[in-house]
Design an enzyme around this catalytic site. Structure first.
Site, PDB file in Angstrom:
ATOM      1  N   SER A 139      -0.791   0.409   7.906  1.00  8.71           N
ATOM      2  CA  SER A 139      -0.016   0.073   6.710  1.00  8.71           C
ATOM      3  C   SER A 139       0.706   1.325   6.250  1.00  8.71           C
ATOM      4  O   SER A 139       0.202   2.441   6.433  1.00  8.71           O
ATOM      5  CB  SER A 139      -0.949  -0.405   5.585  1.00  8.71           C
ATOM      6  OG  SER A 139      -0.238  -0.427   4.358  1.00  8.71           O
ATOM      7  N   TYR A 152      -8.774   0.560   1.390  1.00  8.53           N
ATOM      8  CA  TYR A 152      -7.867  -0.109   2.339  1.00  8.53           C
ATOM      9  C   TYR A 152      -7.120   0.938   3.178  1.00  8.53           C
ATOM     10  O   TYR A 152      -7.081   0.854   4.415  1.00  8.53           O
ATOM     11  CB  TYR A 152      -6.891  -0.980   1.550  1.00  8.53           C
ATOM     12  CG  TYR A 152      -5.826  -1.665   2.368  1.00  8.53           C
ATOM     13  CD1 TYR A 152      -6.130  -2.759   3.175  1.00  8.53           C
ATOM     14  CD2 TYR A 152      -4.493  -1.230   2.311  1.00  8.53           C
ATOM     15  CE1 TYR A 152      -5.126  -3.399   3.912  1.00  8.53           C
ATOM     16  CE2 TYR A 152      -3.501  -1.862   3.038  1.00  8.53           C
ATOM     17  CZ  TYR A 152      -3.820  -2.943   3.841  1.00  8.53           C
ATOM     18  OH  TYR A 152      -2.835  -3.574   4.557  1.00  8.53           O
TER      19      TYR A 152
END
Ligand code: NAP
Length: 244
Positions: A139, A152
């Site tokens: 990401s 995350y």
């Protein structure tokens, strides 16, 4: 006749994964549409692709479970004769500051994003055919490092590390290992729970001034999985409209 190429796309019942499965099927791959809970969505997508004359099969497997992942590869090999491409798309995100993160959400993100990627990479390292391609999912938060993305981002940084290491470990096997790192993309994972004004603000952060669409990310994956991406290896491709 060239051998039919086969791609496993984890977490492809919805969101980016579904767009990747559609795109790879259109590019001529037989696709395994993996899901954990969304059986109806996965089966519907498989049926749509079959009706378009593509080859597809929906297979349930929780990627955090090593036995289920082995069975996923077994099913692909049984039905289509082997696996050429692994797209490690399945993932979850829980937004919370590190101080407010509970054990359960830490463990789930690590189990699915990190252990899940490891489980499929381990099988792929042993089972992908010559000429194979592995595309992991990171990401752009690994670069942006905003508040509330700590756990995350940590799981995705770990995926980036495994991407580089596995690319080297597969020396001599003619298999590439890369990662795509999307920015904000219009899926449930990004949109759920965000007020409209926040979505609009985030969608203007990139110089291209819009959210990514699942098809934008699928195009980057298709490049890495296809003939034109063959010389790209061990790289992280940020697909984010220039946000970072
Ligand atoms: P999404 O819309 O929430 O879809 C997630 C997909 O993963 C679903 O198909 C879901 O299937 C599957 N999944 C979840 N847990 C699973 C498990 N344990 N085993 C197998 N499949 C599982 O998410 P998305 O936005 O498309 O995200 C796809 C990937 O892109 C993720 O790795 C995410 O971290 C990454 N990413 C997304 C964005 C973004 O802005 N959207 C940005 C950067 C990176 P079920 O419904 O069947 O569980």
């Amino acid at each position: 006749m060239n051998q039919q190429k086969v791609a496993i796309v984890t977490g492809s019942s919805r969101g980016i994964g579904a767009a990747v499965a559609q795109r790879l099927a259109a590019d001529g791959f037989a696709v395994i549409i993996n899901y954990s809970g969304s059986a109806a969505a996965a089966e519907t997508l498989a049926q749509q692709l079959l009706q378009q004359g593509r080859q597809a099969m929906a297979v349930q497997a929780d990627v955090s479970d090593p036995a289920a992942v082995r069975a996923l590869f077994d099913a692909a090999e049984r039905t289509f004769g082997g696996v050429d491409v692994l797209v490690n798309n399945a993932g979850i995100m829980v937004n919370a500051s590190i101080g407010e993160t509970d054990d359960a959400s830490f463990d789930r993100q690590v189990a699915i994003n990190l252990k899940g990627s490891f489980n499929t990479l381990r099988e792929a390292a042993k089972r992908l055919r010559n000429g194979g391609r592995i595309i992991n999912f990171s990401s752009s938060v690994v670069g942006m490092l905003q508040p509330t993305y700590g756990v995350y981002a940590a799981t995705k940084a770990a995926v980036e590390a495994m991407t580089s290491v596995l690319a080297k470990e597969l020396r001599g096997k003619n298999i590439t290992v890369n990662a795509v790192a999307p920015g904000p993309t219009a899926t449930d994972l990004f949109l759920n729970g965000k007020p409209q004004e926040l979505v609009e603000r985030l969608s203007k952060l990139a110089p291209l001034e819009r959210l990514g669409q699942p098809q934008d990310i699928a195009a980057a994956v298709a490049f890495l999985a296809g003939a034109d991406g063959g010389w790209i290896n061990g790289q992280i491709l940020r697909a984010n409209g220039g946000i970072i």
